[in-house]
Design a protein around this motif. Sequence first.
Motif, PDB file in Angstrom:
ATOM      1  N   ASP A 198       8.978   5.718   1.588  1.00  0.00           N
ATOM      2  CA  ASP A 198       9.624   5.335   0.350  1.00  0.00           C
ATOM      3  C   ASP A 198       8.575   4.899  -0.668  1.00  0.00           C
ATOM      4  O   ASP A 198       7.819   3.962  -0.424  1.00  0.00           O
ATOM      5  CB  ASP A 198      10.593   4.184   0.639  1.00  0.00           C
ATOM      6  N   PRO A 199       8.527   5.551  -1.822  1.00  0.00           N
ATOM      7  CA  PRO A 199       7.483   5.224  -2.798  1.00  0.00           C
ATOM      8  C   PRO A 199       7.623   3.836  -3.424  1.00  0.00           C
ATOM      9  O   PRO A 199       6.687   3.358  -4.062  1.00  0.00           O
ATOM     10  CB  PRO A 199       7.634   6.316  -3.860  1.00  0.00           C
ATOM     11  N   THR A 217      -2.911   4.468  10.543  1.00  0.00           N
ATOM     12  CA  THR A 217      -2.405   3.449   9.645  1.00  0.00           C
ATOM     13  C   THR A 217      -1.615   4.156   8.567  1.00  0.00           C
ATOM     14  O   THR A 217      -2.155   5.002   7.853  1.00  0.00           O
ATOM     15  CB  THR A 217      -3.562   2.641   9.021  1.00  0.00           C
ATOM     16  N   GLY A 218      -0.334   3.841   8.498  1.00  0.00           N
ATOM     17  CA  GLY A 218       0.538   4.466   7.512  1.00  0.00           C
ATOM     18  C   GLY A 218       0.857   3.496   6.392  1.00  0.00           C
ATOM     19  O   GLY A 218       1.389   2.416   6.628  1.00  0.00           O
ATOM     20  N   ALA A 219       0.499   3.852   5.178  1.00  0.00           N
ATOM     21  CA  ALA A 219       0.778   3.018   4.011  1.00  0.00           C
ATOM     22  C   ALA A 219       1.793   3.726   3.127  1.00  0.00           C
ATOM     23  O   ALA A 219       1.792   4.955   3.019  1.00  0.00           O
ATOM     24  CB  ALA A 219      -0.498   2.750   3.227  1.00  0.00           C
ATOM     25  N   LYS A 220       2.634   2.961   2.508  1.00  0.00           N
ATOM     26  CA  LYS A 220       3.584   3.520   1.546  1.00  0.00           C
ATOM     27  C   LYS A 220       2.819   3.964   0.303  1.00  0.00           C
ATOM     28  O   LYS A 220       1.726   3.466   0.010  1.00  0.00           O
ATOM     29  CB  LYS A 220       4.650   2.487   1.174  1.00  0.00           C
ATOM     30  N   PRO A 221       3.368   4.919  -0.466  1.00  0.00           N
ATOM     31  CA  PRO A 221       2.664   5.429  -1.644  1.00  0.00           C
ATOM     32  C   PRO A 221       2.220   4.356  -2.633  1.00  0.00           C
ATOM     33  O   PRO A 221       1.124   4.455  -3.204  1.00  0.00           O
ATOM     34  CB  PRO A 221       3.684   6.376  -2.278  1.00  0.00           C
ATOM     35  N   ASN A 234       5.473  -1.522   2.562  1.00  0.00           N
ATOM     36  CA  ASN A 234       5.163  -1.671   3.981  1.00  0.00           C
ATOM     37  C   ASN A 234       3.928  -0.859   4.362  1.00  0.00           C
ATOM     38  O   ASN A 234       3.609   0.139   3.729  1.00  0.00           O
ATOM     39  CB  ASN A 234       6.322  -1.166   4.846  1.00  0.00           C
ATOM     40  N   ALA A 235       3.299  -1.278   5.441  1.00  0.00           N
ATOM     41  CA  ALA A 235       2.230  -0.510   6.076  1.00  0.00           C
ATOM     42  C   ALA A 235       2.399  -0.677   7.585  1.00  0.00           C
ATOM     43  O   ALA A 235       2.856  -1.724   8.050  1.00  0.00           O
ATOM     44  CB  ALA A 235       0.865  -0.993   5.633  1.00  0.00           C
ATOM     45  N   TYR A 236       2.067   0.330   8.328  1.00  0.00           N
ATOM     46  CA  TYR A 236       2.237   0.310   9.772  1.00  0.00           C
ATOM     47  C   TYR A 236       0.973   0.821  10.446  1.00  0.00           C
ATOM     48  O   TYR A 236       0.236   1.624   9.875  1.00  0.00           O
ATOM     49  CB  TYR A 236       3.411   1.202  10.200  1.00  0.00           C
ATOM     50  N   THR A 237       0.750   0.382  11.673  1.00  0.00           N
ATOM     51  CA  THR A 237      -0.356   0.890  12.470  1.00  0.00           C
ATOM     52  C   THR A 237       0.205   1.399  13.783  1.00  0.00           C
ATOM     53  O   THR A 237       1.051   0.757  14.398  1.00  0.00           O
ATOM     54  CB  THR A 237      -1.393  -0.210  12.733  1.00  0.00           C
ATOM     55  N   PHE A 238      -0.272   2.557  14.197  1.00  0.00           N
ATOM     56  CA  PHE A 238       0.194   3.197  15.418  1.00  0.00           C
ATOM     57  C   PHE A 238      -1.005   3.581  16.275  1.00  0.00           C
ATOM     58  O   PHE A 238      -2.053   3.948  15.750  1.00  0.00           O
ATOM     59  CB  PHE A 238       0.980   4.478  15.105  1.00  0.00           C
ATOM     60  N   ALA A 239      -0.840   3.510  17.577  1.00  0.00           N
ATOM     61  CA  ALA A 239      -1.869   3.997  18.497  1.00  0.00           C
ATOM     62  C   ALA A 239      -1.182   4.488  19.759  1.00  0.00           C
ATOM     63  O   ALA A 239      -0.171   3.926  20.181  1.00  0.00           O
ATOM     64  CB  ALA A 239      -2.859   2.891  18.826  1.00  0.00           C
ATOM     65  N   HIS A 240      -1.718   5.516  20.337  1.00  0.00           N
ATOM     66  CA  HIS A 240      -1.160   5.981  21.603  1.00  0.00           C
ATOM     67  C   HIS A 240      -1.693   5.122  22.735  1.00  0.00           C
ATOM     68  O   HIS A 240      -2.622   4.346  22.563  1.00  0.00           O
ATOM     69  CB  HIS A 240      -1.449   7.467  21.819  1.00  0.00           C
ATOM     70  N   ILE A 292      11.272  12.511  -7.235  1.00  0.00           N
ATOM     71  CA  ILE A 292      10.567  11.228  -7.223  1.00  0.00           C
ATOM     72  C   ILE A 292      10.785  10.503  -8.552  1.00  0.00           C
ATOM     73  O   ILE A 292      10.983   9.287  -8.576  1.00  0.00           O
ATOM     74  CB  ILE A 292       9.060  11.428  -6.947  1.00  0.00           C
ATOM     75  N   ALA A 293      10.716  11.250  -9.650  1.00  0.00           N
ATOM     76  CA  ALA A 293      10.915  10.632 -10.972  1.00  0.00           C
ATOM     77  C   ALA A 293      12.300   9.984 -11.061  1.00  0.00           C
ATOM     78  O   ALA A 293      12.446   8.895 -11.625  1.00  0.00           O
ATOM     79  CB  ALA A 293      10.727  11.671 -12.081  1.00  0.00           C
ATOM     80  N   LYS A 294      13.313  10.621 -10.488  1.00  0.00           N
ATOM     81  CA  LYS A 294      14.665  10.047 -10.497  1.00  0.00           C
ATOM     82  C   LYS A 294      14.705   8.744  -9.731  1.00  0.00           C
ATOM     83  O   LYS A 294      15.388   7.799 -10.107  1.00  0.00           O
ATOM     84  CB  LYS A 294      15.675  11.038  -9.896  1.00  0.00           C
ATOM     85  N   LEU A 295      13.982   8.669  -8.605  1.00  0.00           N
ATOM     86  CA  LEU A 295      13.966   7.457  -7.798  1.00  0.00           C
ATOM     87  C   LEU A 295      13.270   6.300  -8.498  1.00  0.00           C
ATOM     88  O   LEU A 295      13.580   5.134  -8.266  1.00  0.00           O
ATOM     89  CB  LEU A 295      13.236   7.723  -6.471  1.00  0.00           C
ATOM     90  N   GLN A 296      12.324   6.615  -9.358  1.00  0.00           N
ATOM     91  CA  GLN A 296      11.545   5.578 -10.017  1.00  0.00           C
ATOM     92  C   GLN A 296      12.208   5.048 -11.279  1.00  0.00           C
ATOM     93  O   GLN A 296      11.683   4.133 -11.894  1.00  0.00           O
ATOM     94  CB  GLN A 296      10.141   6.103 -10.309  1.00  0.00           C
ATOM     95  N   LYS A 297      13.344   5.621 -11.669  1.00  0.00           N
ATOM     96  CA  LYS A 297      14.054   5.144 -12.872  1.00  0.00           C
ATOM     97  C   LYS A 297      14.858   3.909 -12.577  1.00  0.00           C
ATOM     98  O   LYS A 297      15.277   3.584 -11.569  1.00  0.00           O
ATOM     99  CB  LYS A 297      14.977   6.242 -13.410  1.00  0.00           C
TER     100      LYS A 297
END
Length: 153
Positions: free
Chosen positions: A115-116, A26-30, A120-126, A148-153
């Motif tokens: 992307d912080p 399960t992949g979650a964004k920051p 989105n969140a994703y689930t993966f399984a083989h 990251i700080a630049k992206l959050q401005k």
Amino acid sequence: MRRQPDGLEIAFTVGGLSFGNLAPGTGAKPILAATMARAGWSKDDVKRYLYDHARMAAWRVEAFTEQWADSVSGSLQQQVNLGRLPRAFAESDDPNRMVPIVFDPDDFMVLVSGDPLRTNAYTFAHNGHLGFPTAKKIALPKDWHERIAKLQK
């Protein structure tokens, strides 16, 4: 009338329970990970929640393994008695009981990526007997936090 299985259900039962090596990710964004952390949830809490709630009816698991597995596996109770499945798969003989899709909460991989500023969140399984996941450490650039700080401005 029972519906046809979808691909994920077949992957979970045949690929995971037949061999005991399913490791859904399960992949979650920051931003989601930070929200869960502020609410007091650890990675282990997320894994436990998934283990307790990501379940299938026992009759479906048995039907899929009988139809799709390379070898006849018998009932979940038989597999537990043979030591091939954990006790959680035979807590009762009710065919509608919900059983886990993995052997243990630690079989779930919880990842933080992307992307912080997205939510989105994703689930993966083989889909089958592919072995266990491996990882390689990734070294971030020395100026990572500034980027990251630049992206959050």
